[in-house]
Design an enzyme around this catalytic site. Structure first.
Site, PDB file in Angstrom:
ATOM      1  N   HIS A 194       0.814  -1.214   0.000  1.00  0.00           N
ATOM      2  CA  HIS A 194       0.000   0.000   0.000  1.00  0.00           C
ATOM      3  C   HIS A 194       0.852   1.269   0.000  1.00  0.00           C
ATOM      4  O   HIS A 194       0.419   2.304  -0.481  1.00  0.00           O
ATOM      5  CB  HIS A 194      -0.921   0.027   1.217  1.00  0.00           C
ATOM      6  CG  HIS A 194      -1.941  -1.057   1.238  1.00  0.00           C
ATOM      7  ND1 HIS A 194      -2.842  -1.257   0.217  1.00  0.00           N
ATOM      8  CD2 HIS A 194      -2.200  -2.015   2.161  1.00  0.00           C
ATOM      9  CE1 HIS A 194      -3.625  -2.291   0.513  1.00  0.00           C
ATOM     10  NE2 HIS A 194      -3.248  -2.774   1.682  1.00  0.00           N
ATOM     11  N   HIS A 217       3.685  11.320   5.792  1.00  0.00           N
ATOM     12  CA  HIS A 217       2.971  11.260   7.068  1.00  0.00           C
ATOM     13  C   HIS A 217       3.880  10.634   8.122  1.00  0.00           C
ATOM     14  O   HIS A 217       4.411   9.538   7.913  1.00  0.00           O
ATOM     15  CB  HIS A 217       1.705  10.414   6.945  1.00  0.00           C
ATOM     16  CG  HIS A 217       0.656  11.020   6.071  1.00  0.00           C
ATOM     17  ND1 HIS A 217      -0.404  10.288   5.556  1.00  0.00           N
ATOM     18  CD2 HIS A 217       0.506  12.286   5.606  1.00  0.00           C
ATOM     19  CE1 HIS A 217      -1.161  11.088   4.829  1.00  0.00           C
ATOM     20  NE2 HIS A 217      -0.632  12.302   4.832  1.00  0.00           N
ATOM     21  N   HIS A 244       2.605   8.986   0.297  1.00  0.00           N
ATOM     22  CA  HIS A 244       1.535   8.863  -0.692  1.00  0.00           C
ATOM     23  C   HIS A 244       1.995   9.618  -1.931  1.00  0.00           C
ATOM     24  O   HIS A 244       2.538  10.723  -1.833  1.00  0.00           O
ATOM     25  CB  HIS A 244       0.230   9.443  -0.147  1.00  0.00           C
ATOM     26  CG  HIS A 244      -0.272   8.737   1.076  1.00  0.00           C
ATOM     27  ND1 HIS A 244      -1.102   7.644   1.021  1.00  0.00           N
ATOM     28  CD2 HIS A 244      -0.032   8.966   2.390  1.00  0.00           C
ATOM     29  CE1 HIS A 244      -1.369   7.231   2.246  1.00  0.00           C
ATOM     30  NE2 HIS A 244      -0.726   8.012   3.099  1.00  0.00           N
ATOM     31  N   THR A 302      -6.327   7.738   6.782  1.00  0.00           N
ATOM     32  CA  THR A 302      -6.728   7.888   5.380  1.00  0.00           C
ATOM     33  C   THR A 302      -6.820   6.545   4.666  1.00  0.00           C
ATOM     34  O   THR A 302      -6.970   6.502   3.451  1.00  0.00           O
ATOM     35  CB  THR A 302      -5.746   8.809   4.632  1.00  0.00           C
ATOM     36  OG1 THR A 302      -4.456   8.195   4.597  1.00  0.00           O
ATOM     37  CG2 THR A 302      -5.654  10.166   5.304  1.00  0.00           C
ATOM     38  N   GLU A 350      -2.402  13.573  -0.610  1.00  0.00           N
ATOM     39  CA  GLU A 350      -3.747  13.269  -0.136  1.00  0.00           C
ATOM     40  C   GLU A 350      -4.489  14.567   0.225  1.00  0.00           C
ATOM     41  O   GLU A 350      -5.599  14.798  -0.256  1.00  0.00           O
ATOM     42  CB  GLU A 350      -3.679  12.338   1.070  1.00  0.00           C
ATOM     43  CG  GLU A 350      -3.143  10.970   0.718  1.00  0.00           C
ATOM     44  CD  GLU A 350      -3.661   9.889   1.641  1.00  0.00           C
ATOM     45  OE1 GLU A 350      -4.335   8.969   1.146  1.00  0.00           O
ATOM     46  OE2 GLU A 350      -3.373   9.965   2.858  1.00  0.00           O
ATOM     47  N   HIS A 355       5.340   7.160   6.386  1.00  0.00           N
ATOM     48  CA  HIS A 355       5.073   6.563   5.080  1.00  0.00           C
ATOM     49  C   HIS A 355       4.728   7.667   4.090  1.00  0.00           C
ATOM     50  O   HIS A 355       4.617   8.843   4.458  1.00  0.00           O
ATOM     51  CB  HIS A 355       3.941   5.535   5.170  1.00  0.00           C
ATOM     52  CG  HIS A 355       2.643   6.124   5.605  1.00  0.00           C
ATOM     53  ND1 HIS A 355       2.255   6.178   6.927  1.00  0.00           N
ATOM     54  CD2 HIS A 355       1.643   6.710   4.914  1.00  0.00           C
ATOM     55  CE1 HIS A 355       1.071   6.758   7.028  1.00  0.00           C
ATOM     56  NE2 HIS A 355       0.681   7.098   5.816  1.00  0.00           N
TER      57      HIS A 355
END
Length: 379
Positions: free
Chosen positions: A107, A158, A135, A239, A145, A133
């Protein structure tokens, strides 16, 4: 399981690749059990992906709540709160310490962090680090995000923390005051970001889903913007499923930059599932439903320079403030500039009038001269 052993050594829970336990997720960073235990767990555990975000609401009850994240931050509606305490971090410099575990869980790209890293000021409680991590999107689709005035950034980081009053991430994850996430927008600059390279240089070692590697420890503080005083604050959620609405969000105003090459490595190296690229791992902005977004500064930032493809001159790139934040020197420079322009205009008009007047006098003098051809006698 190797990952589980590493987690025990770090005294924290992390996410197991591709599995969503009943008390945690990729976002909160907790890890639960092996395959056998997973099969026996609650009905809340489901496989999920970013391609079917609407399905999250039917499988995970909290994902349909009214305090979901991420959100679009409308700068004109953010409420300045002078009582917001500034963020103070402790123990973020891990240089010379034990190696850190970097994981591709299918992910996201996740770095496990020791709970000696702490947020010691900014909230009512002390919060301990668990993991960080990312995104991201693709070269065509920016993948942050959160958005600012509906503008997406290329990527987002994040840093997940849990309240020290709880024993671990799993216990804190579903508590109203359980989690605090520090978020930063990642843009594109002219130069390579040496701090991010400490992570991105190991991407090929975790290109396959469920793979992990060890990287040398470093100063994690350098992954965040230089200025931590300007930020937005709101109450939201994880999220990713299970979307627990237990996160106190802090999104920093200033942007971190990486080079286009570094971002491309993040976009193109990691795999998920059946050898598919791990990209576009961001959730769509959620409705506010009356929630307030607070800011630690009094004016709204400008988004004019938030390019996703055009390199920026500074690193990290600091977005400019509103015109109301101009310094006295800026105001004087503008005033002198306007005065110079007016003076130049008046001088040009004066010169034009003089030239026109001179031309008219010359013409009139020519009209007063009578041409008389010479005669032979005169010659």
């Amino acid at each position: 399981m190797l990952l589980k052993l590493i987690i025990l050594l770090l005294i924290q829970n992390q996410v197991q690749a591709g599995k969503v336990p009943s008390s945690s997720s990729e976002e909160d960073g907790s890890s639960e059990h092996d395959d056998e235990e997973h099969d026996r767990s609650s009905s809340h555990e489901h496989h999920w992906g970013y391609h079917d975000q609407e399905a999250w609401m039917s499988s995970f009850q909290d994902c349909s709540g009214k305090s979901q994240s991420p959100i679009d931050i409308e700068t004109s509606k953010a409420i300045y709160d002078p009582n917001l305490n500034l963020i103070e971090l402790e123990g973020y410099d891990l240089t010379g310490g034990p190696h850190l575990t970097l994981l591709n869980n299918g992910h996201t790209l996740l770095l496990a962090l020791p709970n000696t890293m702490r947020i010691v000021r900014g909230f009512d409680e002390v919060y301990l680090a668990a993991q960080l991590h990312f995104h991201w999107g693709t070269i065509e689709v920016p993948g942050s995000e959160h958005t600012i005035d509906k503008v997406h950034f290329p990527a987002e980081i994040h840093m997940v923390h849990y309240n020290s009053k709880y024993a671990n991430m799993s216990e804190a994850a579903n508590k109203p005051d359980g989690l605090a996430v520090l978020g930063g927008f990642i843009g594109i600059g002219l130069h390579e970001n040496e701090n991010y390279e400490k992570i991105l240089s190991a991407l090929t070692d975790v290109s396959i889903e469920e793979s992990n590697t060890q990287i040398p420890s470093f100063n994690v503080r350098h992954l965040l913007p230089n200025n931590l005083e300007r930020f937005y604050r709101y109450n939201g959620s994880l999220t990713t499923p299970p979307c627990f609405q237990t996160v106190n969000w802090t999104m920093f105003n200033d942007t971190i930059t990486v080079s286009r090459k570094q971002l491309a490595a993040l976009e193109n190296t990691l795999k998920a599932g059946q050898n598919q690229h791990l990209s576009k791992n961001f959730r769509a902005p959620q409705l506010l439903h009356g929630r307030r977004v607070l800011s630690s500064f009094s004016s709204s930032p400008s988004v004019d320079n938030r390019n996703v493809d055009v390199p920026l001159e500074t690193e990290p790139f600091k977005r400019s403030g509103a015109l109301g934040e101009l310094s006295r020197g800026d105001i004087l420079a503008i005033a002198f500039g306007v005065l110079f322009a007016v003076t130049l205009l008046v001088f040009s008009m004066y010169a034009y009038q003089q030239r026109k007047k001179h031309s008219k006098l010359k013409k009139d003098s020519r009209q007063n001269v009578i041409y008389k051809p010479g005669t032979k006698e005169e010659v």
